[in-house]
Design a protein around this motif. Structure first.
Motif, PDB file in Angstrom:
ATOM      1  N   VAL A 111       0.883  -1.162   0.000  1.00 22.76           N
ATOM      2  CA  VAL A 111       0.000   0.000   0.000  1.00 22.76           C
ATOM      3  C   VAL A 111       0.924   1.216   0.000  1.00 22.76           C
ATOM      4  CG1 VAL A 111      -1.780   1.233   1.259  1.00 22.76           C
ATOM      5  CG2 VAL A 111      -1.778  -1.264   1.240  1.00 22.76           C
ATOM      6  N   ILE A 112       0.665   2.159  -0.900  1.00 23.33           N
ATOM      7  CA  ILE A 112       1.611   3.260  -1.113  1.00 23.33           C
ATOM      8  C   ILE A 112       0.922   4.612  -1.070  1.00 23.33           C
ATOM      9  CG2 ILE A 112       3.265   1.931  -2.472  1.00 23.33           C
ATOM     10  CD1 ILE A 112       1.918   3.053  -4.993  1.00 23.33           C
ATOM     11  N   ILE A 113       1.697   5.624  -0.735  1.00 19.92           N
ATOM     12  CA  ILE A 113       1.271   7.016  -0.906  1.00 19.92           C
ATOM     13  C   ILE A 113       1.733   7.391  -2.310  1.00 19.92           C
ATOM     14  CG2 ILE A 113       1.528   9.391  -0.123  1.00 19.92           C
ATOM     15  CD1 ILE A 113       2.163   8.253   2.672  1.00 19.92           C
ATOM     16  N   GLU A 114       0.782   7.509  -3.230  1.00 20.11           N
ATOM     17  CA  GLU A 114       1.120   7.799  -4.626  1.00 20.11           C
ATOM     18  C   GLU A 114       1.567   9.234  -4.820  1.00 20.11           C
ATOM     19  OE1 GLU A 114      -1.487   6.931  -7.842  1.00 20.11           O
ATOM     20  OE2 GLU A 114      -1.930   4.950  -7.054  1.00 20.11           O
ATOM     21  N   GLN A 115       0.801  10.144  -4.234  1.00 17.44           N
ATOM     22  CA  GLN A 115       1.115  11.555  -4.430  1.00 17.44           C
ATOM     23  C   GLN A 115       0.600  12.377  -3.267  1.00 17.44           C
ATOM     24  OE1 GLN A 115      -0.786  12.115  -8.188  1.00 17.44           O
ATOM     25  NE2 GLN A 115      -2.751  12.650  -7.316  1.00 17.44           N
TER      26      GLN A 115
END
Length: 153
Positions: A111-115
């Motif tokens: 799970v990532i912080i895209e922007q």
């Protein structure tokens, strides 16, 4: 007016997710940080879902500590060279525990912080009242002229 301003100028400046620690460290206390988080769906791991969150940053400190304080724990998972920031599952009782139930934190994809979306410097939206007032004046002028010609007959 806000709709027309959004057509002329984007409401947010987009920053890659790997810059989140720096931005969180530079943010003023009490300023919410807007982030787009994506990851595999809990019910269907082959599908990637995404959500936008507002993170309230309080008090001084470096960016990682401020994010950890609100329950976003950053990890060093492999992102394949993408400019994103992986995050770990929030602990129970933190602000984002319920919000992130849609993600599968234990799958193959992190799970990532895209922007990070920062408020853009834009002109005031009230500027768009001026064309509306000019249009109203033209309509009144045209109707007034018609009214005067009808009463003269």
């Amino acid at each position: 007016p806000g709709f027309w301003l959004d057509q002329v100028s984007a409401p947010y400046d987009i920053v890659p997710g790997d810059q989140v620690v720096r931005i969180a460290g530079e943010a003023q206390p009490g300023t919410p940080l807007r982030m787009v988080v994506s990851g595999p769906d809990f019910d269907n791991p082959d599908r990637i879902v995404q959500t936008t969150i507002l993170v309230p940053l309080e008090g001084p400190g470096d960016g990682a500590a401020r994010l950890d304080k609100v329950g976003l724990m950053l990890t060093d998972a492999d992102t394949g060279g993408k400019a994103v920031q992986p995050i770990d599952e929030p602990m129970a009782g933190t602000a984002f525990f319920q919000k992130f139930q849609m993600f599968d934190f234990y799958g193959d994809s992190p799970v990532i912080i895209e922007q990070v979306e920062l408020e853009a410097e834009r002109m005031p939206k009230e500027v768009f009242y001026l064309p509306a007032l000019v249009l109203l004046a033209l309509i009144i002028f045209a109707q007034r002229r018609r009214m005067l010609t009808e009463t003269a007959q």
